[in-house]
Design a protein around this motif. Structure first.
Motif, short mmCIF file in Angstrom:
data_model
loop_
_atom_site.label_atom_id
_atom_site.label_comp_id
_atom_site.label_asym_id
_atom_site.label_seq_id
_atom_site.Cartn_x
_atom_site.Cartn_y
_atom_site.Cartn_z
N GLU A 1 0.82 -1.21 0.00
CA GLU A 1 0.00 0.00 0.00
C GLU A 1 0.86 1.27 0.00
OE1 GLU A 1 -3.65 2.02 2.57
OE2 GLU A 1 -2.52 0.32 3.39
N VAL A 2 1.89 1.29 0.84
CA VAL A 2 2.76 2.46 0.92
C VAL A 2 3.49 2.67 -0.41
CG1 VAL A 2 4.86 3.40 1.99
CG2 VAL A 2 3.06 2.40 3.42
N ALA A 3 4.03 1.60 -0.99
CA ALA A 3 4.74 1.70 -2.25
C ALA A 3 3.82 2.22 -3.35
CB ALA A 3 5.31 0.34 -2.64
N ASN A 4 2.59 1.74 -3.37
CA ASN A 4 1.63 2.17 -4.38
C ASN A 4 1.31 3.65 -4.24
OD1 ASN A 4 -0.34 1.85 -6.47
ND2 ASN A 4 -1.94 1.75 -4.92
N GLU A 5 1.14 4.12 -3.01
CA GLU A 5 0.82 5.52 -2.78
C GLU A 5 1.97 6.44 -3.20
OE1 GLU A 5 -2.06 6.95 -1.92
OE2 GLU A 5 -2.89 4.93 -2.07
N VAL A 6 3.19 6.02 -2.93
CA VAL A 6 4.35 6.83 -3.31
C VAL A 6 4.47 6.90 -4.83
CG1 VAL A 6 6.87 7.00 -3.25
CG2 VAL A 6 5.61 6.40 -1.17
N ALA A 7 4.27 5.76 -5.50
CA ALA A 7 4.33 5.73 -6.96
C ALA A 7 3.29 6.67 -7.57
CB ALA A 7 4.13 4.31 -7.47
N LYS A 8 2.07 6.67 -7.03
CA LYS A 8 1.01 7.55 -7.53
C LYS A 8 1.35 9.01 -7.26
CE LYS A 8 -2.57 5.55 -5.55
NZ LYS A 8 -4.00 5.28 -5.24
N GLU A 9 1.94 9.28 -6.10
CA GLU A 9 2.30 10.65 -5.76
C GLU A 9 3.33 11.22 -6.72
OE1 GLU A 9 4.47 13.08 -2.08
OE2 GLU A 9 3.71 11.04 -1.76
N PHE A 10 4.31 10.39 -7.09
CA PHE A 10 5.35 10.83 -8.02
C PHE A 10 4.90 10.76 -9.47
CE2 PHE A 10 8.09 10.51 -4.40
CZ PHE A 10 9.22 11.28 -4.68
N GLY A 11 3.86 9.98 -9.75
CA GLY A 11 3.39 9.83 -11.12
C GLY A 11 4.24 8.87 -11.93
#
Length: 217
Positions: free
Chosen positions: A21-31
């Motif tokens: 979940e954390v990895a997914n959120e960071v990836a979305k934040e950075f695009g």
């Protein structure tokens, strides 16, 4: 053009013990399209953000069998990144050293910004694609044809192999374009495509002229 000069470090690589979940959120934040996984500093692989979105809760270690093994060495050339961006449908590529330790990343935007500085992309001019038998072409001849007609070459590369023929794309100055075309054909080259920037400008001028005449009535 060396990758080591373009490495960014603000996008973190994750430990296998970190949560999906954390990895997914960071990836979305950075695009970015992928996250990178490491263990004790050594690169293990990548996972796409889309795959993380569809995965159940847990740690990245539970997805080990799905790690994608792609990366670039830090002593390589940024041209090497183009194939990886395409092959893995990625907008970000991990950079490692010869010991396979994670060093940082290279993004599509980094590459595009670098290419935008080159005359091949930044200069106005004519784009030509010429085609000839693979055994007959010579880059020396191609350059000579352009330069003998007082043209300047901003860039030149092989863009396709079609059966026994080769296609060569050129970005050249726009002077003497018709003479350059004729010379290529005289030497057995087929002009497959010609795109002349000034033609668009002249077309716009003509249309604007017609519009002005229309408004005068």
């Amino acid at each position: 053009m060396f990758i080591k000069d373009y490495i960014s470090k603000d996008y973190p690589a994750f430990n296998a013990s970190d949560s999906i979940e954390v990895a997914n959120e960071v990836a979305k934040e950075f695009g970015y399209s992928h996250v990178f996984i490491k263990k004790k500093g050594f690169y293990l692989g990548a996972l796409s953000q889309q795959f993380l979105e569809e995965s159940a809760e847990g740690t990245l270690a539970t997805l080990e069998h799905h790690y994608e093994k792609f990366a670039l060495l830090d002593d390589g050339n940024i041209l090497d990144s183009i194939k990886l961006f395409h092959t893995f449908n990625s907008n970000v590529v991990p950079i490692i050293n010869k010991l396979e330790k994670y060093q940082g990343y290279l993004s599509c935007d980094d590459v595009f910004c670098e290419f935008a500085k080159y005359p091949l992309f930044s200069e106005n001019g004519a784009l030509l694609i010429v085609q000839i038998n693979n055994r007959s072409y010579s880059m020396t001849d191609v350059c000579r044809i352009v330069e003998s007609n007082n043209g300047k070459i901003y860039g030149c590369y092989i863009s396709a192999f079609i059966e026994d023929d080769v296609q060569i794309t050129l970005k050249i100055s726009s002077e003497n374009l018709s003479s350059i075309d004729e010379t290529f054909e005289r030497y057995g080259y087929n002009v497959v495509l010609k795109y002349y920037d000034d033609e668009k400008e002249e077309l716009l001028k003509d249309r604007f002229g017609f519009f002005q005449k229309y408004m005068e009535f």
